[in-house]
Motif scaffolding. Structure first.
Motif, mmCIF file in Angstrom:
data_model
loop_
_atom_site.group_PDB
_atom_site.id
_atom_site.type_symbol
_atom_site.label_atom_id
_atom_site.label_comp_id
_atom_site.label_asym_id
_atom_site.label_seq_id
_atom_site.Cartn_x
_atom_site.Cartn_y
_atom_site.Cartn_z
ATOM 1 N N MET B 312 -2.905 2.890 3.978
ATOM 2 C CA MET B 312 -1.906 3.896 3.598
ATOM 3 C C MET B 312 -1.975 5.122 4.488
ATOM 4 S SD MET B 312 -1.495 4.194 -0.463
ATOM 5 C CE MET B 312 -3.184 4.476 -0.927
ATOM 6 N N LEU B 346 -3.305 -0.098 -2.734
ATOM 7 C CA LEU B 346 -2.809 -1.442 -2.421
ATOM 8 C C LEU B 346 -3.766 -2.550 -2.852
ATOM 9 C CD1 LEU B 346 -1.773 -0.545 1.193
ATOM 10 C CD2 LEU B 346 -0.166 -1.448 -0.451
ATOM 11 N N GLY B 556 1.298 -4.337 3.829
ATOM 12 C CA GLY B 556 2.127 -3.340 3.155
ATOM 13 C C GLY B 556 2.906 -3.913 1.989
ATOM 14 N N ARG B 569 5.823 1.742 2.171
ATOM 15 C CA ARG B 569 5.383 0.379 2.479
ATOM 16 C C ARG B 569 5.809 0.012 3.899
ATOM 17 N NH1 ARG B 569 3.808 -3.155 -1.685
ATOM 18 N NH2 ARG B 569 3.949 -2.272 -3.762
ATOM 19 N N ILE B 572 3.436 1.314 6.450
ATOM 20 C CA ILE B 572 2.194 0.535 6.496
ATOM 21 C C ILE B 572 2.428 -0.753 7.286
ATOM 22 C CG2 ILE B 572 0.499 -0.725 5.096
ATOM 23 C CD1 ILE B 572 1.130 1.345 2.867
ATOM 24 N N THR B 573 3.582 -1.397 7.023
ATOM 25 C CA THR B 573 3.915 -2.633 7.736
ATOM 26 C C THR B 573 3.987 -2.366 9.239
ATOM 27 O OG1 THR B 573 5.216 -3.255 5.812
ATOM 28 C CG2 THR B 573 5.532 -4.564 7.795
ATOM 29 N N THR B 598 6.914 -10.035 4.237
ATOM 30 C CA THR B 598 6.888 -8.617 4.599
ATOM 31 C C THR B 598 7.057 -8.436 6.100
ATOM 32 O OG1 THR B 598 5.331 -8.328 2.793
ATOM 33 C CG2 THR B 598 5.600 -6.479 4.280
#
Lengths: 108, 620
Positions: B312, B346, B556, B569, B572-573, B598
């Motif tokens: 994160m 997460l 993510g 998210r 994060i991805t 994702t």
């Protein structure tokens, strides 16, 4: 008011001014995406619980907006929080957080 | 000829009491600090033990009688608390710093006591100053000139060596406080006020010890460090050195450290052995605050290694949701912040993997979630898990919710089954019940128990002998909570790896380069790192990611986070993809439907495929 001759049957009447907006406010705070739902039904289509029961995030969101909190709660009682609805939502709504927030409000 | 170095032949004493009563007022600050700290620790220990369930207490007691566990306790305490091997392995400089302070200080204490035991044993009795005498030994003695033995000199040398070792660690620590990046840490924690008091007193203790011992080295003896320092001091300040203020300063510094210790992060020094002993006894977190959790909370060293670990933290605003702050707020009983932080995580487990103390903060977060979410209503009476026919003695394939969202994985797995000629049954072809892991991650334990029971019944009734899963989220909960005795539970990467090694499928290698993404639940969750890599290497060239293995970055999409929104998210991805594409692979390959979806949704510029597709496509 001019009488055009149209009538709303009493059972179908929904006066949003009388509806308690508390749940809507709570869910909006939890995830503002809640307001952006376009009722596309992707969540309902992908729901594994929906195969066996009347589980529908889409209908639940509409019910909350229409002040029918009890119905929304019932529609989500079989939810297993698997997160498929979250993955398919085209608006990126955090459905799991909404469901938990809704259940929490009525538990408290 | 006499041998002057052998103790037995020395007639006059080597050490003479310089202060006959073996007491001076300057020891008071240290004694007050020490007694206060010991009382506080005693009360804390009783509180932790009192809050354990009776079965946990019994397990703890039995663990002391089991020589295997006892040996592991000793080994872990030595390796983790003193040598800090876990930090050494990842960041050698930080490891050196920690072991220098911990092991060096420990050796100083042990050697100090050993010296007193050998030369002035009567001072090891409580009524004769046992509390402070070994600490301030050099102040109280006078070395008999001309009677020093080799044994005495050896101790002088060892004590100076240990002091130098600690001082080098302290120097690194001071340097790290201002330039943490050079020691391999991008982010460090902000110390609280009490942390600062303890920190500065800790920095002060050892230089002051050096000064104090240097001032008295001409009287009480010294070695390569203290004797030259003493000569220098005498050169500067004259022959008669006034050394008492330095011993006062040393004692005050020690006292200050011990008084502040219970309220600071340095509690980890004393709590970590307790945590190790309890963990080795098999005790698990049952309450987010009490009992075992309290031991974990106080064992957190607040070092901040979890800050760089947390996926994160690609966004700086998320630093406050890191494990170190979660633990800090738990300690401060800040309910509002605790809940917010607990829900955000997460649950990728990277902070636990990198934690030098091994504080299982993801588990504490789940307990915290359960405190709010477990009582929530649910009704699963309508859900069904039909038993597939003809599964007796065969392989059962359970796709799980997420694989149904990525049917390409299901198609590929079935293709591999067909190519290998495996007879199998498909458990949830027409839909099924969730595995229960997402409910557990959300803290709805009662609800999870119900779906687990439904699935468990279905699997046992089918009569299958092997269960193949394509979702690591399912795999983790199946292995840990289902108790499927006699049924082998495999992730499909393990299953396919076995097929390949037994020659039941032959994978044709292509000239394509891949990078493998370790899904959190598969890698850190179930410890499966090698089987997927072997499969990828069989189909093409495997390139390294920036961080991989137990340091891999969450995609993510994790179901662990309850409140993280879509935008966060996405960040994060993007961070995870940047890490994966570090060595320009042709394709990203993963082994989890959630990661696949994702990454695919994020359109990384290179195709994202699942290992099952790879194997299905490349099998001849």
């Amino acid at each position: 008011m001019i009488d055009f001759g149209f009538h709303i049957t009493p059972s179908g009447t929904l006066n949003l001014d009388d509806v308690d907006q508390k749940t809507v406010d709570t869910l909006s705070r939890a995830d503002y995406g809640f307001r952006t739902c376009i009722a596309c039904g992707s969540c309902t289509a992908s729901c594994p619980a929906g195969v066996f029961s009347e589980t529908s995030v889409r209908q639940a969101i509409l019910s909350v907006l229409n002040g029918k909190d009890e119905k929304a709660l019932r529609l989500l009682s079989s939810c297993m929080l698997c997160g498929k609805c979250l993955m398919v939502c085209p608006r990126g709504i955090n459905t799991r957080h909404l469901i938990l927030s809704l259940q929490k409000q009525f538990e408290g | 000829m006499t041998v002057p170095f052998l103790i037995s032949q020395v007639s006059s004493p080597e050490i003479i009491d310089r202060i006959p009563g073996a007491y001076d007022h300057f020891v008071l600050p240290f004694c007050i600090g020490m007694v206060f700290c010991l009382c506080w620790l005693g009360v804390g220990l009783v509180r932790v033990l009192a809050n354990l369930s009776s079965s946990d207490r019994k397990d703890l007691l039995l663990s002391f009688l089991n020589p295997k566990i006892l040996w592991k306790d000793i080994k872990d305490i030595f390796c983790d608390c003193l040598l800090h091997l876990k930090i050494w392995q990842r960041k050698p400089l930080l490891g050196y710093m920690h072991s220098a302070i911990a092991l060096g200080w420990f050796l100083l204490i042990v050697l100090g006591h050993l010296e007193v035991w050998l030369f002035a044993p009567r001072h090891l009795y409580l009524d004769n100053g046992a509390l402070f005498y070994p600490i301030f030994y050099r102040y109280f003695i006078w070395m008999n000139p001309g009677h020093t033995t080799l044994r005495g000199s050896l101790f002088f040398f060892l004590m100076d060596l240990c002091l130098l070792y600690v001082l080098s660690g302290i120097a690194l620590a001071v340097f790290k406080r201002f330039r943490s990046k050079l020691l391999g840490m991008k982010h460090t924690t902000k110390p609280s006020l009490m942390d600062r008091v303890a920190l500065y007193s800790l920095w002060g203790i050892f230089p002051l010890r050096l000064l104090a011992e240097s001032f008295t080295a001409d009287l009480a003896g010294g070695s390569f460090l203290t004797l030259p320092a003493n000569a220098l001091l005498r050169y500067l300040f004259g022959e008669n050195l006034y050394f008492l203020p330095w011993w006062w300063a040393y004692s005050i510094c020690l006292g200050l450290f011990f008084v502040s210790l219970p309220f600071t992060r340095y509690m980890h020094i004393l709590t970590e052995p307790l945590l190790i002993v309890m963990r080795n006894a098999g005790i698990k977190v049952r309450h987010p605050r009490k009992g075992f959790a309290e031991a974990e909370i106080y064992a957190c060293s607040s070092c901040g290694l979890c800050l760089d670990a947390c996926p994160m933290n690609v966004q700086k605003k998320n630093l406050r949701f890191s494990s170190v702050y979660f633990i800090r707020f738990l300690r401060r009983h800040n309910e509002k912040k605790i809940n917010r932080i607990a829900d955000k995580c997460l649950q990728c487990g990277k902070c636990l993997a990198l934690c030098p103390v091994g504080v299982d903060s993801p588990a504490i977060r789940r307990r915290q979630r359960a405190a709010g979410n477990d009582p929530l209503p649910f009704d699963y009476s309508a859900l069904k898990s039909p038993v597939p026919a003809g599964g007796e003695g065969k392989v059962m394939y359970f796709a799980g919710c997420m694989s149904h969202l990525t049917p390409r994985i299901i198609k590929a797995v079935l293709e591999v089954f067909r190519k290998a000629g495996e007879e199998f049954v498909f458990a949830d072809e027409d839909g099924g019940i969730c595995c229960g892991r997402p409910l557990m991650l959300a803290g709805k334990d009662r609800a999870a128990r119900e779906v687990i029971e439904a699935n468990r019944k279905m699997i046992l009734e089918s009569g299958c002998t092997t269960l193949v899963l394509s979702c690591p989220i399912c795999l983790k909960v199946f292995r840990e909570e289902y108790n499927l005795d006699g049924i082998e539970i495999l992730h499909y990467t393990e299953y396919m790896d076995r097929l390949a090694s037994r020659g039941r499928i032959i994978i044709d290698r292509k000239a394509v380069s891949y990078v493998y993404h370790d899904p959190c639940e598969l890698g850190r969750g179930c410890g499966i790192y090698d089987a997927p890599r072997r499969l990828v290497e069989a189909s093409g060239e495997l390139r390294k990611a920036g961080k991989e293995g137990d340091e891999s970055v969450c995609c993510g999409g994790s179901l662990g986070s309850l409140t993280l929104n879509y935008e966060d998210r996405g960040k994060i991805t993007a961070g995870a993809l940047e890490n994966l594409l570090a060595n320009n692979p042709d394709r990203i390959v993963t082994a989890c439907p959630l990661c696949l979806k994702t990454f695919s949704d994020a359109t990384p510029g290179v195709p994202v495929v699942d290992i099952a597709e790879l194997v299905a496509g490349d099998t001849v």
